[in-house]
Enzyme design. Sequence first.
Site, PDB file in Angstrom:
ATOM      1  N   GLY A  41       0.310   6.632 -48.853  1.00  0.00           N
ATOM      2  CA  GLY A  41       0.724   6.954 -50.213  1.00  0.00           C
ATOM      3  C   GLY A  41       2.150   7.450 -50.235  1.00  0.00           C
ATOM      4  N   GLY A  42       2.364   8.551 -50.918  1.00  0.00           N
ATOM      5  CA  GLY A  42       3.712   9.098 -51.077  1.00  0.00           C
ATOM      6  C   GLY A  42       4.365   9.449 -49.762  1.00  0.00           C
TER       7      GLY A  42
ATOM      8  N   GLY B 133      27.869 -20.575 -36.515  1.00  0.00           N
ATOM      9  CA  GLY B 133      28.030 -19.373 -37.316  1.00  0.00           C
ATOM     10  C   GLY B 133      27.688 -18.122 -36.528  1.00  0.00           C
ATOM     11  N   ALA B 134      26.790 -18.272 -35.565  1.00  0.00           N
ATOM     12  CA  ALA B 134      26.391 -17.101 -34.780  1.00  0.00           C
ATOM     13  C   ALA B 134      27.558 -16.585 -33.934  1.00  0.00           C
ATOM     14  CB  ALA B 134      25.195 -17.452 -33.896  1.00  0.00           C
TER      15      ALA B 134
END
Length: 510
Positions: free
Chosen positions: A169-170, A404-405
Site C-alpha cells: 500500500g502506501g 547508436g550504442a
Amino acid sequence: MKSILEQLEERRNAACAGGGVERLKKQHAKGKLTARERLELLLDENSFEEYDMFVEHRCTDFGMGDNKIPGDGVVTGQGTINGRLVYVFAKDFTVMGGSLSLAHAEKICKVQDMSLKNGAPIIGLFDSGGARIQEGVDALGGYAEVFQRNVLASGVIPQISVIMGPCAGGDVYSPAMTDFIFMVRDTSYLYVTGPDVVKTVTNEVVSHEELGGASMHAKVSGVVEGTFEDDFEALVQVRRLIDFLPSSNREKPPVRPSFDRHERIEKSLDQLIPDNPNTPYDMKELLEKVADEGDLFEIMPTFGANIITAFGRLEGKTVGFVANQPMVLAGVLDIDASKKAARFVRFCDAFDIPLVTFVDVPGFLPGTKQESGGLIKHGAKLLFAYAEATVPKVTVITRKAYGGAYDVMASKHLRGDLNYAWPTAEIAVMGAKGAVEIIFRSEANDPEKIAERTREYEDNFANPFVAARRGYIDDVIMPRNTRGRIIAALRTLQKKQLKNPWKKHDNIPL
Ligand code: HXC
C-alpha cells in the site's frame, strides 16, 4: 528525585518493549529481527541516538484511545556508519504491524528533515502493513508528507530503503523514490496491493512471493537494486554501500586508504579478448582487475545483466563503473539495460562520482518486443543521462562499439573527457556481416565476393584507428595499462568544470 529517574527508565523500557514479548517471539520465528536489533547491526556500536520514543498516536476511533504504544510502530534517530553520520528509521512490525499513523509519519518526516538539513544519508528499514486502517485520511496525509520529503531530498542526500518484511500500500512509494531499494529474500514482499485485493479485482490467484517477492523484483520488475539472504547480510551490505557514497551533494565521497598501486599492470588483460569476435568474455574480470583491491559493489546484479553497474574505487576514491557484459545477450543494449544504467549514471552525476565506462556493445536489441516496449524512449534515457552528466567521464572501448550504442556509451560526442580504445576495438556503424549484406546486396549470391568484401570492411572498420584518426578516441592503449591510464585521466579531471545551461529541470524521456 529518584522516582522521577526511575519513571524515565520505566518509560524507556516500555517503548523498547514494542508490541510485547509474544509479538517479538513471532517476529523472530519468521526469521526476522526486531526494529531495534536491526538498527544495532546497521549502526556503529553505541552510536544510535533515538528521537521521539515517547510519541503516541492521537487516534480515538475504533477504540484506539486505549491502544497506545510509545514510539507508535517506528524507531527513528541518528547514528554513525564507520564514523559517518546517518539518519535512520525502522518500522516496528510488533506494534500494530508497523502500520503508519499520522504520528508515525511525523516521526519519519522529522528525520527526513534533519538528514536534508545536515547533509547526511537516510536509511529506512521497512516492515509494515501499510496505512493504519483506523486512522483513515490522516494516514494518507502522513504518507504524502513523507513522499514530498523523499522528492525534495532526491539528488541532495543518498536515500536507501531496505525491505525486511511486508511492504504494501502506501509504504511502497517512499522506497520507490529513494536511490536504492534492497530486499531480504523469503521474508519480505513489496507490492501496491496484496494477493487478496488482486483476487477480488482481477480474479487472479497469486502468492505473496509471485506478486512481490525479492526474486521477482530483482530479476523481472527491476524495482529493487539487490537482494540479500537475511537481515544480517542486508544490513552489513548497506554499511558497505554507505562507505562508497558521499554524505550529500555538498561533499565528495569518502576517500579510503588504498594499498593498491595506481600503475598496477595487469598482463592477463592483454589476453582477455578472444580471437573470435563472437566469443563472449566476462567483463567483470576487467572491472575487478581495474578497481582498487578488486572491491566492487554491484547495483542490480540480476536485472538487465547485459550491462554491469557497480561502485568501485580508484586511488581510494569512489567511481561508478558502467560496462556492457558480453556474457549476457552479447552485451546488447535493451530496455532493461538502458533503464538500469541511466538511473545509475544519474545517481553518479548527482553525487559527483566520476563515471568509468567500458564498452563492448553490438548495438540496440532489434525486435518487435523491444520496439513495442518502447526501446526508443528507454534507450534515450541512457543517452540523455550520459549527455547531461557533467562529472568526469572516462571511457574505454574494449571490443565492439557499433551503431547508436557507440554514441550512447559515453562517447566523445557526449562530452566524454578521455576516450580510450584497446587495439581490439571495432568502432563502426554495424558488424561486418550485416554491413556487407546491405551495401553489397547485389553480390549476395557470390560467396567469394562476399567474403572478400567482408575482409575489406573488417580491415577498414574493425579497428580503433578510423575513430582515432578523427580524434574520437584520444589514444589506443594496451589492455594491461588500463588501470594506470584511467587513474591518470581521473587525476587530470579532478578540477573539471562543466555546467549545463540554466533550466528549472530537464525533461528526460520517462
Ligand atoms: C492497522 C494493522 C495493519 C494496518 C496489520 N495490522 N496491518 N493494523 N493497520 N494496515 C496489525 C494487525 O491487526 C495485527 O494486530 C498486527 O498488525 C499483525 O498483523 P497480522 O495480520 O497478524 O500479521 P501477518 O499475518 O504477518 O500479516 C501481515 C499483513 C497483514 C499481510 C501485512 O497484516 C495485512 O494484510 N495487513 C493489511 C494490509 C493493508 O491492506 N494495508 C492497508 C494498505 S492501504 P495484532 O494486534 O493482532 O497484533 C494503504 C493506502 C495508502 O496503505 C496509500 C497512500 C498513498
